[in-house]
Design a protein around this motif. Structure first.
Motif, short mmCIF file in Angstrom:
data_model
loop_
_atom_site.label_atom_id
_atom_site.label_comp_id
_atom_site.label_asym_id
_atom_site.label_seq_id
_atom_site.Cartn_x
_atom_site.Cartn_y
_atom_site.Cartn_z
N ARG A 11 -11.21 -1.04 1.59
CA ARG A 11 -10.37 -0.12 1.36
C ARG A 11 -9.52 -1.38 2.03
O ARG A 11 -9.52 -1.91 2.51
CB ARG A 11 -9.95 0.78 2.93
CG ARG A 11 -11.09 1.73 2.55
CD ARG A 11 -10.72 3.32 3.57
NE ARG A 11 -11.45 3.93 3.10
CZ ARG A 11 -11.26 4.78 2.29
NH1 ARG A 11 -10.04 5.00 0.87
NH2 ARG A 11 -12.76 5.70 2.08
N ASP A 12 -7.92 -0.72 1.20
CA ASP A 12 -7.09 -2.09 1.35
C ASP A 12 -6.11 -1.69 2.91
O ASP A 12 -6.67 -1.07 3.37
CB ASP A 12 -5.79 -1.48 0.35
CG ASP A 12 -4.94 -0.50 0.31
OD1 ASP A 12 -4.99 -0.05 1.17
OD2 ASP A 12 -4.05 -0.05 -0.62
N THR A 13 -4.69 -2.23 3.44
CA THR A 13 -4.51 -1.62 3.74
C THR A 13 -3.65 -1.02 4.51
O THR A 13 -3.90 -0.76 5.58
CB THR A 13 -3.65 -3.66 4.36
OG1 THR A 13 -2.61 -3.63 3.63
CG2 THR A 13 -3.93 -4.49 4.85
N GLN A 14 -3.53 -0.27 2.80
CA GLN A 14 -2.63 0.77 3.50
C GLN A 14 -3.97 2.22 3.62
O GLN A 14 -3.44 3.10 3.30
CB GLN A 14 -2.14 1.78 2.76
CG GLN A 14 -0.59 1.33 2.38
CD GLN A 14 -0.33 -0.05 2.87
OE1 GLN A 14 -0.65 -0.72 2.15
NE2 GLN A 14 0.77 -0.11 4.08
N LYS A 16 -6.09 2.31 1.45
CA LYS A 16 -6.65 2.90 -0.18
C LYS A 16 -7.99 2.58 -0.73
O LYS A 16 -8.08 1.17 -0.48
CB LYS A 16 -5.57 2.90 -1.15
CG LYS A 16 -4.22 3.73 -0.92
CD LYS A 16 -3.67 3.69 -1.91
CE LYS A 16 -2.19 4.47 -2.13
NZ LYS A 16 -1.16 4.14 -2.63
N SER A 17 -8.74 3.29 -1.64
CA SER A 17 -10.11 2.63 -2.11
C SER A 17 -9.99 0.80 -2.81
O SER A 17 -8.92 1.72 -3.85
CB SER A 17 -11.41 4.03 -2.98
OG SER A 17 -11.68 4.70 -1.89
N ILE A 18 -10.63 0.15 -2.87
CA ILE A 18 -10.18 -0.29 -3.64
C ILE A 18 -11.03 -0.95 -4.30
O ILE A 18 -12.81 -0.87 -4.10
CB ILE A 18 -9.68 -2.02 -3.23
CG1 ILE A 18 -10.64 -2.56 -1.75
CG2 ILE A 18 -8.53 -1.71 -2.68
CD1 ILE A 18 -9.98 -3.56 -1.99
N ALA A 20 -14.32 -3.44 -5.00
CA ALA A 20 -14.10 -4.83 -4.21
C ALA A 20 -15.44 -4.95 -4.62
O ALA A 20 -16.45 -3.96 -4.93
CB ALA A 20 -14.36 -5.39 -3.05
N ARG A 74 -12.49 -6.71 8.35
CA ARG A 74 -11.80 -7.95 7.76
C ARG A 74 -12.87 -9.25 8.35
O ARG A 74 -13.42 -10.29 7.45
CB ARG A 74 -10.35 -8.80 8.69
CG ARG A 74 -10.15 -10.18 7.84
CD ARG A 74 -9.31 -9.66 6.59
NE ARG A 74 -8.94 -11.39 6.13
CZ ARG A 74 -9.27 -12.19 5.63
NH1 ARG A 74 -10.36 -11.00 4.19
NH2 ARG A 74 -8.60 -12.54 4.47
#
Length: 100
Positions: A11-14, A16-18, A20, A74
């Motif tokens: 997930r990104d910092t908001q 939301k699925s990304i 990767a 992270r």
């Protein structure tokens, strides 16, 4: 030829699925640990189901049970990328990631 990739649930910092992905050769080097972490599913089946999270990957690569590492995506991502670097340099990062 394009390198085979393994999906990472991220997930990104908001939140939301990304999309990767990491090189398949990294999870292949830790096939046994990854498959054990996912209840005996094959890497291929794990990939079909969406992959593993950074947390799951970090635990599998370190040979630890889930929950043994602090929950910090992270830090887990950095650990996985470090393992990839070791794989590229040494050919087998498993000995370098064992718990001291």
């Amino acid at each position: 030829m394009t390198e085979r990739l393994f999906p990472v649930i991220a997930r990104d910092t908001q939140g939301k699925s990304i999309n990767a992905r990491i090189p398949w050769r990294l999870v292949e080097a830790f096939r046994h640990q990854c498959e054990e972490m996912c209840g005996g599913q094959t890497l291929e089946r794990i990939a079909e189901r969406g992959g593993m999270s950074w947390r799951e990957l970090a635990h599998a690569l370190a040979g630890l049970r889930m929950g043994a590492l602090v929950h910090d995506d992270r830090a887990h991502q950095i650990m996985v990328m470090g393992a990839l670097h070791l794989l590229d340099r040494q050919g087998d990062p498993r000995g370098s990631l064992k718990r001291v």
